[in-house]
Design a protein around this motif. Structure first.
Motif: not given
Ligand SMILES: Cc1cc2nc3c(=O)[nH]c(=O)nc-3n(C[C@H](O)[C@H](O)[C@H](O)COP(=O)(O)O)c2cc1C
Length: 356
Positions: A1-15
């Motif tokens: 998906m284009s234009s995803v704001h970087p703030r939406l990449k959180t520790r939850i995504c990593e976990l």
């Protein structure tokens, strides 16, 4: 998906190993293999509801999810299942990524899963509970405000989430009445690192809840829900139907039928009669219920099934968050996830001061 704001990449995504910090929670009779797989395939993470499944059904559903998607998913377990230890051992053996809990987990369960590399994420409804499970070593929590569907606490989402995120260092997912990108951005502002939603996904194309029941949810407005103890003694948010109003005013006490249905549910979940009796006595003692209320409590899962699976919304129980009042349609899960991420990204971009 284009234009995803970087703030939406959180520790939850990593976990969780996912693209977006969006969780579809475990919902008894509702979060099937189909719904769970669709959420995980969309870049969020789905949780299979196993609290209302037998062990063989749970195994079958996990196999179905794995046929549908290679992405990470979780299972939601009932911690008082008589076979909970066998279920957890099996989950570890087959490499389930994440386990969430339908009631509070026990510290030894958290340890066993954690020692085997399984991510654990309980739901909590008060700051002190968050602090307690964080001490046990859970990886993250779902903090659910009173606006949430099903069993729910009494602290509103807007108060609970900032309280919890200030109290603990592990990632927090905000839940309770959240349905859209605005809710995701608000949750980030409160210090959470993502959102967990039940009702929004219950009203999706991949949810097998009968169309007539979905229509009952669409017809309801924000004020048509009630947080009631009348079903099983523990506060639960549901649509305020005639059945609930009768229960609230104690007009309903079809005891023999309630007992029959309770026994049927116990057979389904392979609970022995002695476990059922022990649970009933504990419920009566701890929650000071009458025997009629105890029977109704044990009967609640069958009444919920009658609605959510068989479509009988006249007699049934319809758990819901207050968010049902702003949901107007049941689009595919991928569309729900995409629109939340795009809306949240737009808002976050708009909040950033332009540089001259
Ligand atoms: C129909 C329904 C069934 C639910 N069943 C369960 C369950 O089996 N286990 C559980 O942990 N939570 C259960 N819940 C709670 C949800 O997992 C979730 O925490 C809640 O729906 C979040 O609030 P929201 O509906 O406002 O998004 C249920 C909720 C609903 C609406």
């Amino acid at each position: 998906m284009s234009s995803v704001h970087p703030r939406l990449k959180t520790r939850i995504c990593e976990l969780f190993g996912v693209d977006y910090p969006i969780v579809q929670t475990g919902m008894g009779w509702v979060s099937s293999s189909k719904l769970t797989a669709a959420t995980s395939a969309s870049g969020g993470i789905g949780f299979l509801a196993t609290a209302t499944q037998t062990f063989p059904e749970m195994k079958q559903s996990v196999a179905e999810i794995r046929e549908l998607t290679g992405n990470p998913f979780g299972i939601n377990v009932r911690t008082d299942s008589p076979d909970i230890n066998e279920r957890l051992d099996w989950a570890i053996k087959v490499g389930i990524k994440v386990v969430s809990f339908a009631q509070a987990p026990r510290p030894e369960m958290v340890k066993k899963l954690k020692d085997s590399g399984v991510v654990t994420i309980p739901t909590i409804a008060a700051r002190r509970h968050a602090e307690k499970v964080a001490e046990w070593g859970v990886d993250a929590v779902i903090a659910q405000g009173s606006e949430g569907g099903g069993h729910t606490g009494e602290v509103p989402t807007a108060v609970l989430i900032p309280q919890v995120t200030e109290a603990i260092d592990i990632p927090v997912l905000a839940a309770g009445g959240i349905t859209n990108g605005k809710g995701l951005v608000a949750s980030l502002a409160w210090g959470a690192e993502g959102i967990a939603m039940g009702t929004r996904f219950l009203l999706s194309e991949e949810s097998d809840v009968p169309a007539s029941v979905k229509q009952a949810y669409f017809d309801a407005v924000v004020t048509d829900t009630i947080r009631t103890r009348s079903i099983d003694g523990v506060p639960q948010r549901v649509i305020n139907t005639k059945l609930i109003r009768d229960l609230e005013t104690a007009k309903l006490s079809r005891l023999p039928r309630a007992v029959r249905n309770a026994l049927k549910f116990r057979r389904l979940t392979q609970t022995t009669f002695s476990d059922l009796a022990r649970e009933a006595f504990a419920m009566k003692k701890n929650q000071e219920l009458t025997w009629a209320q105890v029977a109704l409590a044990a009967n609640a899962p069958m009444l919920t099934k009658a609605t959510m699976v068989e479509g009988n919304h006249d007699i049934g129980i319809m758990p819901t968050g207050v968010g049902l009042g702003v949901i107007e349609s049941a689009p595919p899960v991928a569309e729900i996830v995409r629109s939340i991420i795009l809306e949240a990204s737009d808002i976050l971009n708009g909040l950033t001061c332009p540089v001259d």
